[in-house]
Design an enzyme around this catalytic site. Structure first.
Site, PDB file in Angstrom:
ATOM      1  N   ARG A 128       0.489  -0.710   0.102  1.00  0.00           N
ATOM      2  CA  ARG A 128       0.049  -0.386  -0.097  1.00  0.00           C
ATOM      3  C   ARG A 128       0.858   1.436   0.104  1.00  0.00           C
ATOM      4  O   ARG A 128       0.917   1.761   1.316  1.00  0.00           O
ATOM      5  CB  ARG A 128      -1.391  -0.346   1.027  1.00  0.00           C
ATOM      6  CG  ARG A 128      -1.873  -1.126   1.436  1.00  0.00           C
ATOM      7  CD  ARG A 128      -2.706  -1.566   0.080  1.00  0.00           C
ATOM      8  NE  ARG A 128      -3.989  -1.654  -0.491  1.00  0.00           N
ATOM      9  CZ  ARG A 128      -5.379  -1.923   0.419  1.00  0.00           C
ATOM     10  NH1 ARG A 128      -4.715  -2.618   1.605  1.00  0.00           N
ATOM     11  NH2 ARG A 128      -6.080  -1.346   0.554  1.00  0.00           N
ATOM     12  N   GLN A 133      -0.279   2.386  -6.402  1.00  0.00           N
ATOM     13  CA  GLN A 133      -1.287   2.519  -5.747  1.00  0.00           C
ATOM     14  C   GLN A 133      -2.486   2.435  -6.683  1.00  0.00           C
ATOM     15  O   GLN A 133      -3.270   2.124  -7.262  1.00  0.00           O
ATOM     16  CB  GLN A 133      -2.009   4.353  -5.273  1.00  0.00           C
ATOM     17  CG  GLN A 133      -2.247   4.980  -4.321  1.00  0.00           C
ATOM     18  CD  GLN A 133      -2.368   5.782  -4.444  1.00  0.00           C
ATOM     19  OE1 GLN A 133      -1.836   7.073  -4.681  1.00  0.00           O
ATOM     20  NE2 GLN A 133      -2.527   6.661  -3.068  1.00  0.00           N
ATOM     21  N   ASP A 136      -2.766  -0.961  -7.088  1.00  0.00           N
ATOM     22  CA  ASP A 136      -3.981  -1.394  -5.987  1.00  0.00           C
ATOM     23  C   ASP A 136      -5.459  -2.433  -5.890  1.00  0.00           C
ATOM     24  O   ASP A 136      -5.690  -1.760  -5.811  1.00  0.00           O
ATOM     25  CB  ASP A 136      -4.058  -0.453  -5.438  1.00  0.00           C
ATOM     26  CG  ASP A 136      -4.438  -0.728  -3.001  1.00  0.00           C
ATOM     27  OD1 ASP A 136      -5.005  -1.901  -2.763  1.00  0.00           O
ATOM     28  OD2 ASP A 136      -4.591  -0.190  -2.557  1.00  0.00           O
ATOM     29  N   SER A 139      -7.868  -2.124  -3.296  1.00  0.00           N
ATOM     30  CA  SER A 139      -8.951  -0.964  -2.996  1.00  0.00           C
ATOM     31  C   SER A 139      -9.807  -1.012  -4.565  1.00  0.00           C
ATOM     32  O   SER A 139     -10.930  -0.601  -3.492  1.00  0.00           O
ATOM     33  CB  SER A 139      -7.676   0.173  -3.182  1.00  0.00           C
ATOM     34  OG  SER A 139      -6.853   0.109  -1.653  1.00  0.00           O
ATOM     35  N   TYR A 235      -2.179  -1.103   9.344  1.00  0.00           N
ATOM     36  CA  TYR A 235      -3.212  -2.448   9.404  1.00  0.00           C
ATOM     37  C   TYR A 235      -3.103  -2.539  10.791  1.00  0.00           C
ATOM     38  O   TYR A 235      -3.180  -2.376  11.435  1.00  0.00           O
ATOM     39  CB  TYR A 235      -2.933  -3.209   8.413  1.00  0.00           C
ATOM     40  CG  TYR A 235      -2.995  -3.698   7.495  1.00  0.00           C
ATOM     41  CD1 TYR A 235      -4.151  -3.353   6.148  1.00  0.00           C
ATOM     42  CD2 TYR A 235      -1.438  -3.884   6.184  1.00  0.00           C
ATOM     43  CE1 TYR A 235      -3.970  -3.592   5.120  1.00  0.00           C
ATOM     44  CE2 TYR A 235      -1.613  -3.427   4.781  1.00  0.00           C
ATOM     45  CZ  TYR A 235      -3.288  -3.361   4.234  1.00  0.00           C
ATOM     46  OH  TYR A 235      -3.176  -4.000   2.909  1.00  0.00           O
TER      47      TYR A 235
END
Ligand code: NAD
Length: 391
Positions: A128, A133, A136, A139, A235
């Site tokens: 992450r 990005q 990802d 997500s 996390y």
């Protein structure tokens, strides 16, 4: 190099790993794209659209798998491969596989991939980080699932979501409680707000308070320090017994107030935390709805049945497992961009070039040259992983 896009075979799976727009990008990088006939149909992309983008349509699964040097997929290889054999057996020995492998949940598969000398990468292991990005996929899929969870709840609820002022009187808005304010939870909060509900967002990570409030919801999480609640990657981590009691008491007071609960709480690599007990459900009003997005990891609600919708004491509990697949057009578009950006990291001038000094390549690689390279997976398999920077 031939890159193959098979038709997904899992039940209810309508997404496709690569859409025609991404085919153009892959072709530009010098690879040839093979697409199994009908692979994009569920996501509304006919074979013709792939051909126009420069792909070759391959009539059946057997030829697609056997002619591909790399396979790009969504689901891990399943049992229904070409000729009635498991898909993992259809992979060419020594070839590349990229998919949402979820290695912890598929240890036997990982073992077979290593034995067949497949170089496998798991999109759910993409770090992450800012640079990663674009890749990802977690997500992307969480965005789709969080949005759809609210629509499922609204369709299932016997109440309006927004407040209405009518000649027949004023209708109070529904109260929605979103548990877990990660990517899916924040999208659920935003969607429930757009539908006019009064929304509360609950999480153990104090860092999300501002994000929850910026979406027009009220944050109702416990006051924990960041160290108590999250790991170095940001996390959530398992709470101490004392913190768990504090968090649970607070949540227990909010649950009976909600008309709808969307629950998304996860701790990577572990079963989902049980946050709603059978007793909590009994205290909810009849007609209330729970959508448990952690159903695939055992559920946040004690009563959730994976893949099913049940009613307990008038409360409907949904345990969907592939909600993103019910939005195949946009979920495929997003996943396709993620997996294409990732795959292009592995390719130089049309050939495979693996740079294990790149953290994204290193962290996502599950098996290579007969070894399980992903250390936590190797640990679970009881095997030793090679040193992280070894090629
Ligand atoms: P996730 O799916 O792992 O978990 C969902 C949510 O559940 C998290 O917000 C977590 O805090 C919460 N949770 C876990 N245990 C809980 C409990 N007992 N009670 C209440 N809530 C609980 O989360 P995710 O959506 O994958 O996001 C994880 C992290 O990654 C977040 O910090 C997020 O901001 C971050 N992230 C960063 C990037 C990036 O920088 N590129 C992209 C996406 C996510």
């Amino acid at each position: 190099m031939n890159v193959g896009i098979p038709r997904e075979t899992g039940a209810g799976e309508r997404r496709v790993a690569v859409v025609p727009d991404s085919v153009r990008q892959l072709q530009k990088a010098g690879v040839s794209v093979l697409v199994e006939s009908g692979a994009g149909a569920g996501a509304t992309h006919p074979d013709r659209a792939y051909e126009e983008a420069g792909a070759t349509i391959v009539p059946g699964a057997a030829a697609l798998w056997s002619d591909s040097d790399a396979i790009l997929k969504i689901q891990p290889p399943g049992p229904d491969g070409p000729g009635g054999r498991p898909e993992v057996e259809a992979l060419r020995e020594g070839s590349v596989l990229v998919c949402l492998l979820r290695p912890f949940s598929n240890l036997d598969l990982v073992r077979t991939l290593a034995a067949r000398r497949i170089t496998s990468f798991s999109m759910d292991l993409v770090p992450r980080t800012t640079r990663a990005q674009r890749m990802d996929a977690l997500s992307s899929m969480a965005t789709a699932a969080g949005y759809k969870a609210v629509l499922v709840a609204a369709a299932s609820s016997p109440k309006f979501f927004p407040m209405f002022v009518t000649a027949a009187g004023t209708i109070a808005p529904s109260r929605v409680l979103v548990i877990g304010a990660g990517v899916a939870g924040l999208q659920a909060i935003a969607t429930a707000r757009r539908l006019g509900a009064v929304v509360e967002g609950y999480d153990i990570r104090p860092a999300v308070k501002e994000e929850v409030e910026s979406l027009g919801a009220t944050f109702v999480g416990p006051t924990l320090s960041p160290e108590e609640a999250q790991d170095a990657q940001g996390y959530a981590k398992p709470l101490s017994a004392e913190a768990r009691v504090k968090a649970q008491d607070l949540l227990r007071a909010r649950i009976p107030q909600a008309d709808v609960i969307i629950t998304t709480a996860r701790v990577p690599g572990l079963p989902a935390p049980k946050l709603i007990t059978a007793e909590d459900v009994r205290k909810m009003r009849p007609g209330s709805v729970i959508v448990d997005l952690a159903a695939d990891m055992g559920g946040n609600c004690e009563l959730t049945k994976q893949g099913a919708e049940i009613v307990v004491d008038g409360v409907t509990i949904h345990g969907p497992v592939r909600l993103a697949a019910t939005l195949p057009v946009h979920a495929s578009q997003m996943y396709s961009r993620n997996i294409t950006a990732f795959f292009l990291l592995l390719v130089h001038e049309g050939a495979l070039r693996l740079n294990f000094d790149d953290d994204i390549v290193r962290d996502t690689c599950v098996t290579h040259e007969g070894l399980v390279r992903h250390a936590p997976t190797a640990e679970r398999l009881g095997a030793a992983a090679p040193a992280p920077s070894a090629p």
